[in-house]
Design an enzyme around this catalytic site. Structure first.
Site, short mmCIF file in Angstrom:
data_model
loop_
_atom_site.label_atom_id
_atom_site.label_comp_id
_atom_site.label_asym_id
_atom_site.label_seq_id
_atom_site.Cartn_x
_atom_site.Cartn_y
_atom_site.Cartn_z
N CYS A 117 0.71 -0.63 0.53
CA CYS A 117 0.47 0.28 -0.22
C CYS A 117 0.74 0.86 0.07
O CYS A 117 -0.01 2.52 0.03
CB CYS A 117 -0.98 0.13 1.13
N HIS A 256 -2.95 6.51 3.56
CA HIS A 256 -3.21 5.27 3.24
C HIS A 256 -4.65 5.15 3.86
O HIS A 256 -4.75 4.84 5.25
CB HIS A 256 -1.96 3.94 3.14
N ASN A 286 -9.85 -0.78 1.76
CA ASN A 286 -8.71 -0.43 1.35
C ASN A 286 -8.07 -0.66 -0.09
O ASN A 286 -8.14 -2.80 -0.42
CB ASN A 286 -7.79 -2.10 2.47
#
Ligand code: ACO
Length: 333
Positions: A117, A256, A286
């Site tokens: 990520c 993030h 996510n």
């Protein structure tokens, strides 16, 4: 300005997500979970899931095309394409080569990078430094993942968290403002906190790896949570110090988007106010390497980011890796 030499700015952004929506109520029908648990523990309400005909390069290409259109740059003006992903279409060739083919960007060098990520920030850092060196003028950086393709939808500890998408930035040399500071880090001792065990040279795909479920994402959620909060704060403070800024100087913090509790803990420790923080984890879950790019594009297109604003991007992910970047936004001329 990086390196006291050149300025590098983001001149275009774009994002793409699949049309299919998977809600918490849908997940209730699939595994032993509840909308209430997912909402309160993660802040996620729904996520987008790619269909069986869609792969990471398809979403990456669409996001890239939108970023190019936003900047008014044609594909043949690109020098470099970087795709950050942990779900490439295949182990090789790189997904960036597939994007190059789709766009017709025949003059661009291409590579993928794997930083979970943190991928978009890793890609932006690489592009910025390539441009600062004078080697390239224009780079397309895309964070793209279809984590649903490596998710076990019978594992409630992972399947409620992830969604699919792509976010892209066109990065160019300029004569003012732009990227003020950039910092990347990694700690490979945490390699087993978040991984896809099978299908590589350590455990080539076989009937045994399939039976063991090693084609699915594995995660130590609690360890990643604690690491995430600590490292987002540390990385943010590092780039703020490098840029000579305080948290109060930041107009928009784009972390993030993994879990609302991680974001709120980090924001609180940085003394950021609610209106300084961008959140869309509720809508997309996510999306791994795509998440910061999707959020940045949404923020720009909705007018939440204006010329002169200072943006702090910060991410963490598999590796373990992390990255942070401060950008002074420049409006298109
Ligand atoms: N529904 C209902 N109950 C669940 C679910 C679910 N979906 N998932 C776990 N539980 C249960 C557990 O079994 C556990 O039950 P027990 O107490 O009886 O054992 C209980 O809920 C609590 O589980 P925890 O894991 O302690 O829950 P926690 O509050 O830590 O939340 C979570 C778990 C959401 C995964 C959190 O740890 C987290 O967000 N971690 C970070 C994950 C992350 O960001 N990963 C991506 C990294 S980026 C990349 O590179 C891809």
């Amino acid at each position: 300005m990086i390196n006291g030499k050149h300025h590098v700015i983001i001149t275009g952004t774009g994002h793409a997500v699949p049309t299919r929506v998977l809600s918490n109520l849908d997940l209730e029908q699939m595994v032993d979970t509840s909308d209430e648990w997912i909402r309160t523990r993660t802040g996620i309400l729904r996520r987008r899931i790619a269909d069986e005909h869609t792969a990471t390069s398809d979403l990456a290409t669409e996001a890239g095309r939108l970023a190019l259109a936003d900047a008014g740059v044609s594909p043949d003006e690109l020098d470099l394409i970087i795709v950050a992903t942990i779900t490439p279409d295949m182990l090789f060739p790189s997904t960036s080569c597939l994007v190059q083919k789709n766009l017709g960007a025949w003059g661009a060098a291409c590579y993928d990078l794997s930083a979970g990520c943190s991928g978009l920030i890793y890609g932006l850092d690489m592009a910025v430094r390539s441009i600062v060196s004078g080697g390239y003028r224009r780079a397309l950086v895309i964070g793209a993942d279809c984590v649903s393709k490596i998710t076990n939808f019978q594992d409630r500890t992972t399947c409620v968290l992830f969604g699919d998408g792509a976010g892209a930035c066109l990065v160019e040399a300029a004569d003012k403002a732009g990227v003020l500071a950039s910092y990347l880090g990694a700690d490979g001792s945490g390699w087993d906190k978040l991984l896809l065990r099978g299908g590589g040279s350590r455990h080539p795909a076989s009937a045994a790896t399939l039976a063991a479920g090693w084609h699915y994402i594995e995660m130590c959620g609690n360890d990643v949570f604690k690491f995430a909060v600590r490292i987002m704060v540390e990385a943010s403070l590092k780039v703020l110090a490098d840029a000579g800024l305080e948290p109060g100087d930041i107009d928009l913090f784009i972390p993030h988007q993994a879990n609302i509790r991680i974001i709120e803990s980090a924001a609180q420790r940085l003394n950021l106010k609610e209106d300084q923080v961008y959140i869309n984890v509720d809508e997309y879950g996510n999306t791994s390497a795509a998440s910061i790019g999707i959020a940045l594009d949404e923020a720009v297109r909705s007018g939440r980011i204006k010329g002169g604003d200072r943006i702090l991007l910060v991410g963490f992910g598999a590796g373990l890796t992390w990255g942070a970047m401060i950008i002074e936004w420049v409006d298109k001329a």
